[in-house]
Scaffold this motif. Structure first.
Motif, PDB file in Angstrom:
ATOM      1  N   ILE A 196      -3.960  -7.861 -10.306  1.00  0.00           N
ATOM      2  CA  ILE A 196      -4.408  -6.811  -9.700  1.00  0.00           C
ATOM      3  C   ILE A 196      -3.291  -5.537  -9.691  1.00  0.00           C
ATOM      4  CG2 ILE A 196      -5.159  -5.840  -7.514  1.00  0.00           C
ATOM      5  CD1 ILE A 196      -6.031  -8.809  -6.781  1.00  0.00           C
TER       6      ILE A 196
ATOM      7  N   LEU B 220      -2.284  -1.735  -8.639  1.00  0.00           N
ATOM      8  CA  LEU B 220      -2.452  -0.759  -7.518  1.00  0.00           C
ATOM      9  C   LEU B 220      -2.109   0.367  -7.645  1.00  0.00           C
ATOM     10  CD1 LEU B 220      -1.792  -3.569  -4.649  1.00  0.00           C
ATOM     11  CD2 LEU B 220      -4.226  -2.767  -5.434  1.00  0.00           C
TER      12      LEU B 220
ATOM     13  N   ILE C 297      -5.078   1.546  -3.763  1.00  0.00           N
ATOM     14  CA  ILE C 297      -6.505   1.065  -4.088  1.00  0.00           C
ATOM     15  C   ILE C 297      -6.162   0.184  -5.545  1.00  0.00           C
ATOM     16  CG2 ILE C 297      -8.000   2.700  -3.092  1.00  0.00           C
ATOM     17  CD1 ILE C 297      -8.379   3.847  -5.764  1.00  0.00           C
ATOM     18  N   ALA C 298      -7.025  -0.594  -5.768  1.00  0.00           N
ATOM     19  CA  ALA C 298      -7.050  -1.322  -7.001  1.00  0.00           C
ATOM     20  C   ALA C 298      -7.482  -0.609  -8.150  1.00  0.00           C
ATOM     21  CB  ALA C 298      -7.970  -2.772  -6.933  1.00  0.00           C
TER      22      ALA C 298
ATOM     23  N   SER D  70       2.500   1.636  -3.383  1.00  0.00           N
ATOM     24  CA  SER D  70       1.623   2.033  -4.477  1.00  0.00           C
ATOM     25  C   SER D  70       1.458   3.458  -4.173  1.00  0.00           C
ATOM     26  CB  SER D  70       0.396   1.271  -4.353  1.00  0.00           C
ATOM     27  OG  SER D  70      -0.271   1.644  -3.232  1.00  0.00           O
TER      28      SER D  70
ATOM     29  N   VAL E 165      -6.006  -9.956   0.140  1.00  0.00           N
ATOM     30  CA  VAL E 165      -5.896  -9.237  -0.878  1.00  0.00           C
ATOM     31  C   VAL E 165      -7.260  -8.857  -1.363  1.00  0.00           C
ATOM     32  CG1 VAL E 165      -5.055  -9.333  -3.489  1.00  0.00           C
ATOM     33  CG2 VAL E 165      -3.580  -9.794  -1.476  1.00  0.00           C
TER      34      VAL E 165
ATOM     35  N   HIS F 288      -8.244  -4.915 -12.339  1.00  0.00           N
ATOM     36  CA  HIS F 288      -7.921  -6.094 -12.157  1.00  0.00           C
ATOM     37  C   HIS F 288      -8.565  -6.952 -13.541  1.00  0.00           C
ATOM     38  CE1 HIS F 288     -11.940  -7.008 -10.954  1.00  0.00           C
ATOM     39  NE2 HIS F 288     -12.198  -5.775 -10.609  1.00  0.00           N
TER      40      HIS F 288
ATOM     41  N   VAL G  79       1.026  -1.423   0.043  1.00  0.00           N
ATOM     42  CA  VAL G  79       0.092   0.076   0.238  1.00  0.00           C
ATOM     43  C   VAL G  79       0.767   1.241  -0.006  1.00  0.00           C
ATOM     44  CG1 VAL G  79      -1.542   1.501   1.362  1.00  0.00           C
ATOM     45  CG2 VAL G  79      -2.275  -1.080   0.953  1.00  0.00           C
TER      46      VAL G  79
ATOM     47  N   ARG H 113      -8.861  -6.525   1.216  1.00  0.00           N
ATOM     48  CA  ARG H 113      -8.088  -4.976   1.386  1.00  0.00           C
ATOM     49  C   ARG H 113      -8.464  -4.234   0.368  1.00  0.00           C
ATOM     50  NH1 ARG H 113      -2.550  -3.861   4.325  1.00  0.00           N
ATOM     51  NH2 ARG H 113      -3.337  -5.415   5.442  1.00  0.00           N
ATOM     52  N   PHE H 114      -8.384  -4.848  -0.940  1.00  0.00           N
ATOM     53  CA  PHE H 114      -8.358  -4.101  -2.407  1.00  0.00           C
ATOM     54  C   PHE H 114      -9.870  -4.228  -2.978  1.00  0.00           C
ATOM     55  CE2 PHE H 114      -3.788  -5.209  -1.501  1.00  0.00           C
ATOM     56  CZ  PHE H 114      -3.491  -3.902  -1.217  1.00  0.00           C
ATOM     57  N   GLN H 115     -10.708  -4.940  -2.138  1.00  0.00           N
ATOM     58  CA  GLN H 115     -12.176  -4.884  -2.689  1.00  0.00           C
ATOM     59  C   GLN H 115     -12.156  -5.464  -4.256  1.00  0.00           C
ATOM     60  OE1 GLN H 115     -13.835  -1.115  -2.104  1.00  0.00           O
ATOM     61  NE2 GLN H 115     -13.500  -1.303   0.160  1.00  0.00           N
TER      62      GLN H 115
END
Length: 130
Positions: free
Chosen positions: A105, A107, A111-112, A39, A91, A115, A36, A94-96
């Motif tokens: 994915i 980032l 945030i993603a 990123s 994963v 994907h 995180v 956390r990154f929905q």
């Protein structure tokens, strides 16, 4: 002689070079916090791979063969989801991102932003997220 390029050719001096990508293995839950943070200044990619799945292996090989990003531009994380299922689950939470395998994915800023899974995984699209 190759039959339509399917079976290869005898005596061919051409050999495919295997591209070595700078994969970082995702093996500890604490790495997700690090990812995180990274990123926020650099694009991060997580490739979730099932080592028992032929489609996942094919997607990984295709991704590696088409990957053409300068070193140090992106951090590439490889997650063996069978060995580290708890991390794979985290994963997703956390990154929905709904779990799939194989899955890529991307980032940015924690945030993603993209994907893809299965045949939709395309290394050429990474340039859009640098």
């Amino acid at each position: 002689m190759a039959l339509f390029g399917i079976f290869g050719s005898k005596g061919s001096s051409e050999k495919k070079e295997k591209k070595e990508l700078p994969w970082l293995r995702l093996t500890r839950m604490e790495q997700l916090d690090e990812i995180v943070e990274i990123s926020k200044t650099k694009t991060v990619v997580i490739f979730k791979h099932s080592t028992r799945c032929g489609i996942s292996s094919m997607a990984l090989r295709q991704f590696e063969s088409k990957y053409a990003i300068e070193p140090d531009t992106i951090n590439l994380y490889y997650l063996d989801l069978l060995s580290f299922r708890d991390i794979s689950d985290e994963v997703g939470i956390r990154f929905q991102v709904y779990h799939q395998s194989p899955q890529l994915i991307i980032l940015r800023n924690g945030i993603a932003v993209h994907h893809a899974s299965h045949h939709s995984i395309d290394a050429n699209r990474l340039h859009q997220f640098i």
